[in-house]
Write a protein that holds these residues in place. Sequence first.
Motif, PDB file in Angstrom:
ATOM      1  N   PRO A  27       0.827  -1.212   0.000  1.00 47.98           N
ATOM      2  CA  PRO A  27       0.000   0.000   0.000  1.00 47.98           C
ATOM      3  C   PRO A  27       0.864   1.267   0.000  1.00 47.98           C
ATOM      4  N   LEU A  28       0.240   2.354  -0.385  1.00 45.35           N
ATOM      5  CA  LEU A  28       0.848   3.678  -0.276  1.00 45.35           C
ATOM      6  C   LEU A  28       0.259   4.339   0.965  1.00 45.35           C
ATOM      7  N   VAL A  29       1.124   4.829   1.861  1.00 46.13           N
ATOM      8  CA  VAL A  29       0.668   5.433   3.118  1.00 46.13           C
ATOM      9  C   VAL A  29       1.198   6.849   3.226  1.00 46.13           C
ATOM     10  N   LEU A  30       0.310   7.773   3.488  1.00 44.08           N
ATOM     11  CA  LEU A  30       0.668   9.165   3.731  1.00 44.08           C
ATOM     12  C   LEU A  30       0.738   9.396   5.229  1.00 44.08           C
ATOM     13  N   TRP A  31       1.867   9.954   5.710  1.00 44.91           N
ATOM     14  CA  TRP A  31       2.011  10.332   7.114  1.00 44.91           C
ATOM     15  C   TRP A  31       2.036  11.845   7.237  1.00 44.91           C
ATOM     16  N   VAL A  58       6.633  -2.573   5.413  1.00 47.21           N
ATOM     17  CA  VAL A  58       5.405  -3.162   4.855  1.00 47.21           C
ATOM     18  C   VAL A  58       4.631  -2.218   3.950  1.00 47.21           C
ATOM     19  N   ALA A  59       5.047  -0.954   3.855  1.00 42.15           N
ATOM     20  CA  ALA A  59       4.292   0.013   3.062  1.00 42.15           C
ATOM     21  C   ALA A  59       5.220   0.984   2.354  1.00 42.15           C
ATOM     22  N   ASN A  60       4.759   1.520   1.244  1.00 45.47           N
ATOM     23  CA  ASN A  60       5.430   2.635   0.589  1.00 45.47           C
ATOM     24  C   ASN A  60       5.039   3.900   1.349  1.00 45.47           C
ATOM     25  N   MET A  61       6.013   4.555   1.992  1.00 41.97           N
ATOM     26  CA  MET A  61       5.726   5.647   2.922  1.00 41.97           C
ATOM     27  C   MET A  61       5.999   7.009   2.295  1.00 41.97           C
ATOM     28  N   LEU A  62       5.052   7.911   2.490  1.00 42.84           N
ATOM     29  CA  LEU A  62       5.121   9.254   1.934  1.00 42.84           C
ATOM     30  C   LEU A  62       4.941  10.260   3.071  1.00 42.84           C
ATOM     31  N   TYR A  63       5.974  11.058   3.343  1.00 36.94           N
ATOM     32  CA  TYR A  63       5.948  12.057   4.414  1.00 36.94           C
ATOM     33  C   TYR A  63       5.848  13.443   3.781  1.00 36.94           C
ATOM     34  N   VAL A  64       4.875  14.237   4.222  1.00 39.23           N
ATOM     35  CA  VAL A  64       4.615  15.549   3.619  1.00 39.23           C
ATOM     36  C   VAL A  64       4.595  16.622   4.691  1.00 39.23           C
ATOM     37  N   ASP A  65       5.280  17.747   4.404  1.00 42.67           N
ATOM     38  CA  ASP A  65       5.269  18.901   5.304  1.00 42.67           C
ATOM     39  C   ASP A  65       4.175  19.865   4.869  1.00 42.67           C
ATOM     40  N   GLN A  66       3.165  20.006   5.700  1.00 44.43           N
ATOM     41  CA  GLN A  66       2.076  20.945   5.445  1.00 44.43           C
ATOM     42  C   GLN A  66       1.530  21.442   6.780  1.00 44.43           C
ATOM     43  N   THR A 109       2.527   4.133 -11.170  1.00 42.45           N
ATOM     44  CA  THR A 109       2.485   2.786 -10.595  1.00 42.45           C
ATOM     45  C   THR A 109       1.701   2.738  -9.292  1.00 42.45           C
ATOM     46  N   TYR A 110       1.530   3.915  -8.636  1.00 45.90           N
ATOM     47  CA  TYR A 110       0.809   3.939  -7.359  1.00 45.90           C
ATOM     48  C   TYR A 110      -0.667   4.283  -7.520  1.00 45.90           C
ATOM     49  N   GLU A 111      -1.108   4.585  -8.742  1.00 46.62           N
ATOM     50  CA  GLU A 111      -2.528   4.805  -8.984  1.00 46.62           C
ATOM     51  C   GLU A 111      -3.307   3.524  -8.680  1.00 46.62           C
ATOM     52  N   SER A 112      -4.453   3.690  -8.101  1.00 47.92           N
ATOM     53  CA  SER A 112      -5.356   2.574  -7.767  1.00 47.92           C
ATOM     54  C   SER A 112      -4.804   1.662  -6.677  1.00 47.92           C
ATOM     55  N   ARG A 113      -3.654   1.969  -6.149  1.00 48.81           N
ATOM     56  CA  ARG A 113      -3.066   1.179  -5.053  1.00 48.81           C
ATOM     57  C   ARG A 113      -3.847   1.452  -3.765  1.00 48.81           C
ATOM     58  N   ASP A 114      -3.946   0.455  -2.883  1.00 48.20           N
ATOM     59  CA  ASP A 114      -4.522   0.701  -1.560  1.00 48.20           C
ATOM     60  C   ASP A 114      -3.792   1.877  -0.920  1.00 48.20           C
ATOM     61  N   PHE A 115      -4.551   2.773  -0.306  1.00 46.87           N
ATOM     62  CA  PHE A 115      -3.999   4.003   0.267  1.00 46.87           C
ATOM     63  C   PHE A 115      -4.468   4.135   1.708  1.00 46.87           C
ATOM     64  N   ALA A 116      -3.571   4.579   2.584  1.00 44.59           N
ATOM     65  CA  ALA A 116      -3.929   4.821   3.984  1.00 44.59           C
ATOM     66  C   ALA A 116      -3.361   6.153   4.434  1.00 44.59           C
ATOM     67  N   LEU A 117      -4.067   6.795   5.337  1.00 40.05           N
ATOM     68  CA  LEU A 117      -3.616   8.049   5.952  1.00 40.05           C
ATOM     69  C   LEU A 117      -3.401   7.797   7.432  1.00 40.05           C
ATOM     70  N   LEU A 122      -8.845   4.875  -0.537  1.00 42.08           N
ATOM     71  CA  LEU A 122      -8.637   4.949   0.907  1.00 42.08           C
ATOM     72  C   LEU A 122      -9.159   3.701   1.602  1.00 42.08           C
ATOM     73  N   ILE A 123      -8.259   2.951   2.229  1.00 44.59           N
ATOM     74  CA  ILE A 123      -8.671   1.738   2.943  1.00 44.59           C
ATOM     75  C   ILE A 123      -8.541   1.883   4.450  1.00 44.59           C
ATOM     76  N   ALA A 124      -7.710   2.822   4.922  1.00 42.66           N
ATOM     77  CA  ALA A 124      -7.478   2.913   6.367  1.00 42.66           C
ATOM     78  C   ALA A 124      -7.119   4.334   6.787  1.00 42.66           C
ATOM     79  N   LEU A 125      -7.543   4.664   7.996  1.00 45.00           N
ATOM     80  CA  LEU A 125      -7.194   5.920   8.655  1.00 45.00           C
ATOM     81  C   LEU A 125      -6.718   5.590  10.056  1.00 45.00           C
ATOM     82  N   GLY A 126      -5.542   6.083  10.428  1.00 48.82           N
ATOM     83  CA  GLY A 126      -5.019   5.875  11.773  1.00 48.82           C
ATOM     84  C   GLY A 126      -4.665   7.189  12.430  1.00 48.82           C
ATOM     85  N   ILE A 127      -5.082   7.366  13.672  1.00 47.61           N
ATOM     86  CA  ILE A 127      -4.797   8.597  14.423  1.00 47.61           C
ATOM     87  C   ILE A 127      -4.309   8.216  15.804  1.00 47.61           C
ATOM     88  N   ASN A 128      -3.037   8.522  16.116  1.00 49.54           N
ATOM     89  CA  ASN A 128      -2.579   8.248  17.473  1.00 49.54           C
ATOM     90  C   ASN A 128      -2.467   9.538  18.283  1.00 49.54           C
TER      91      ASN A 128
END
Length: 468
Positions: free
Chosen positions: A84-88, A127-135, A171-179, A215-221
Amino acid sequence: MPQSANTESLHRRYLETRNGVEYNIFKREGAKSSLAYVEDSGICETTPGVTTYSGYLDADLNAKSTMHMWYWFFEARTAPSTAPLVLWLNGGPGCSSMIGLFQEHGPCHFVNGSTEPSLNEYSWNNVANMLYVDQPIGVGFSYGTDDATSTVTAAEYVWQFLQNFYAAFPTYESRDFALFTESYGGHYGPEFASYFESQNAAIAAGTVDGETINLIALGINNGWIDPELQYQAYPIFAYNNTYNQLITLRQYENYICNRTDTEECVPAYSGCTSLTGSNSACLSAGSTCASAVETPIENANNFNVYDVLEPRSDEDTDPSEQYATYLANATVISAIGAQSTYQECPTGPYAKIVATGDEARSFLEPLAEVVQSGVNVLIWAGDLDWICNWYGSQLVVNNLNYSDAAEFQAKALEEYTVDGVSGGQFKTAGNLNFLRVYEAGHEVPYYQPVVALQAFTQMLADGVLSST
């Protein structure tokens, strides 16, 4: 849908040098934005064969302003073509996602006082393709201007970034995505996920042109989700936490009966209703509750608000801030393609968002909508954290309106184990999961990397927590 060869041919790919750094540039046909990146910088992730990209989304917003949104991508160490592709996103508001990258769950970290990073065996890119964004803009390595003055207005900019990322790396289009996010991510997570889903619906209806975010998952700690509920949790945590009792029984009863429920805090929120309350009403509500409940307890005790076992003086030393010094090194900055001085949590972006009363607004409703839509959701919290404590997170999940709410509320917490070793308590019903992590502060993966990686992996797999 996937890019056609004909559509791809209309886009432009070229090299460009800026301040001595050579970037790969991808510009979509007809777009006012482009993606600039350095490939395989050799910084942080040194696992052989693992691809990295770091750089900027550059966007001309209008004649007077340009946005440069920083991102850093790490390919999965295992099965990157299907992972999956995961945005942090870190919180703040206005804190850099480099915090999560270097202090929590990125491919590298600083240990034992070292001034150089070493590989993190519990990195989430296992386990995931990780994407970190500054915003928002102005945070971390991002620079320029944008119109993000609230959580709601910030959502579109992150969506636009993802659209450019998909176009540049189809290649990441249509891939499972999580935030996944934390802290003020209790605002970002529900709203951004809800916005992504609304854009998906508009794309399906043909009213918006873009790529669907699967979008398959949302996690908030340790998230700040519903202030009215979570201010009520401060005296509960102060009296009942098992590590450092902060108030007496008499004080607890006074806070519960007078300051929170009836006289001060809860009534103040009557004018700050969800996202519709006025800025002034929400600012007043937040200020009233902080003065009535949060500040008095903090001022009367010497503790770290992110880890109640530590004194207040340790707030800037644990986890280590060595990574920020590392990111000020000119060689590192050039290698990763950064074009600005790193700012972990600058006051400007924070002040702009807080001024609109955003901090006091509830995101319980969009969170409930995301749960009800079928997205797998994990609300989790380290039980050493005061500022966004686990009692408050539990109040939030127990007040979510979704189809399995009655079952969820009726369930008791049970032990959550990793290979037979208890790491916390959890409960789950339908697609909603709650997890209390033992002996973890605000940045859960830093304190309990093994537990965090298992929970993260389970959310990406079938979306249900379970003991092992």
